[in-house]
Design an enzyme around this catalytic site. Structure first.
Site, PDB file in Angstrom:
ATOM      1  N   ASP A  29       4.195  -5.812   2.792  1.00  0.00           N
ATOM      2  CA  ASP A  29       5.086  -5.074   1.895  1.00  0.00           C
ATOM      3  C   ASP A  29       6.061  -4.247   2.730  1.00  0.00           C
ATOM      4  O   ASP A  29       5.936  -4.161   3.955  1.00  0.00           O
ATOM      5  CB  ASP A  29       4.271  -4.154   0.983  1.00  0.00           C
ATOM      6  N   ASP A  34       6.401  -0.922   2.394  1.00  0.00           N
ATOM      7  CA  ASP A  34       6.041   0.467   2.170  1.00  0.00           C
ATOM      8  C   ASP A  34       6.912   0.996   1.026  1.00  0.00           C
ATOM      9  O   ASP A  34       7.112   0.277   0.043  1.00  0.00           O
ATOM     10  CB  ASP A  34       6.175   1.274   3.465  1.00  0.00           C
TER      11      ASP A  34
END
Length: 295
Positions: A209, A211
């Site tokens: 991802d 973040d």
């Protein structure tokens, strides 16, 4: 045999090492409490691999509840020569997209309250940690990841946070300003302990991802992370198979193999039996060189 014995710590999504010849699951006790679970040992080609799932069966342990000391201790007791950590990470850089693998070369420790050392109760040691990962093992692992089909980014600074919550947006921006490239919750104190155990350590992070620093987007979504982790785990298992192929036929000595020679500051004659017993694996080489006198 090649002399290599690779210990593997599997992170989120990687709870089994893949195909090992002559695989055996064994329970290894530790002087530092309960490890995350049993270890699985076996062969890939001519290289022995010994695996432990960092978060335990069914991902039962949060990052703060992993017994990092016990995990490193049991791998050392199992005879590993080098330690490869595989971890799910978040990206702090646009170019490190989900699905990318990162061969980490630096660490920033923001964890708190975790046991950070094997030493200090009877025997004190101060190991150097300027370069917390082994460039040799990292290079071999990065090469293996590329051969397995992963997009691998060589080099990157990992900021280790306590968790289990993800970062606030302000924190995420702060870590980017610090120059961090990726973020995770488990590399520390793992890397510190590997150095104290004289185990060359490499960390391959699997980006899941971005973040939460991309302000136009929402928060980190665990469902999205789990989907990416599934694909990453398959690549990670393929990487281990490739690692057995790319390792040199014979393992040459590493400076990390003997790092405790100049790190222990407690005089040998002052080492208590209790500390020597506790350290019989992580510092067993020195315990054997300097046995306590009888009587």
């Amino acid at each position: 045999m090649s002399g290599w014995h690779i210990g593997v710590i599997g992170g989120s999504g990687l709870y089994a090492p893949g195909a090992l010849d002559d695989a055996q699951e064994i329970s290894v006790g530790s002087a530092f409490g309960e490890p995350s679970g049993p270890v699985t040992t076996g062969q890939i080609g001519k290289v022995r691999f010994t695996f432990i799932a960092r978060h335990g069966e069914g991902h039962a342990l949060s990052p703060a509840h992993v017994n990092y000391r016990a995990n490193v201790d049991v791998l050392k007791r199992a005879g590993v020569t080098d330690l490869l950590a595989i971890s799910a990470i978040g990206s702090l850089k646009e170019e490190l997209a989900p699905g990318t693998f990162v061969a980490v070369d630096q660490l920033i420790d923001r964890t708190a309250g975790r046991e950070r050392s094997f030493f200090g109760d009877g025997i004190v040691a101060h190991v150097p940690l300027a370069d917390p990962v082994c460039p040799r093992l990292t290079g071999h692992a990065a090469k293996a990841a590329g051969k397995a089909g992963a997009t691998i980014h060589k080099g990157g600074t990992y900021v280790a946070i306590e968790g289990p919550q993800f970062s606030t947006r302000a924190e995420s921006h702060m870590y980017r300003a610090w120059g961090a490239d990726v973020i995770g919750m488990t590399a520390m104190p793992e890397a510190r302990l590997a150095r104290e155990a004289e185990l060359p350590y490499a960390l391959i992070g699997m980006v899941t991802d971005y973040d939460c620093w991309r302000d136009a987007e929402g928060d980190v979504d665990i469902a999205d992370i789990l989907r990416v982790m599934k694909d990453n785990a398959e690549l990670a298992r393929a990487m281990l198979a490739r690692l057995a192929e790319v390792l040199p036929k014979t393992r040459s000595a590493s400076p990390i193999d003997t790092v405790l020679d100049t790190a222990i500051v407690t005089p040998q004659e002052s080492w208590p039996v209790s500390a020597k017993t506790r350290l019989d694996a992580v510092a067993g080489r020195l315990m054997d060189l300097f046995p306590l006198p009888e009587g």
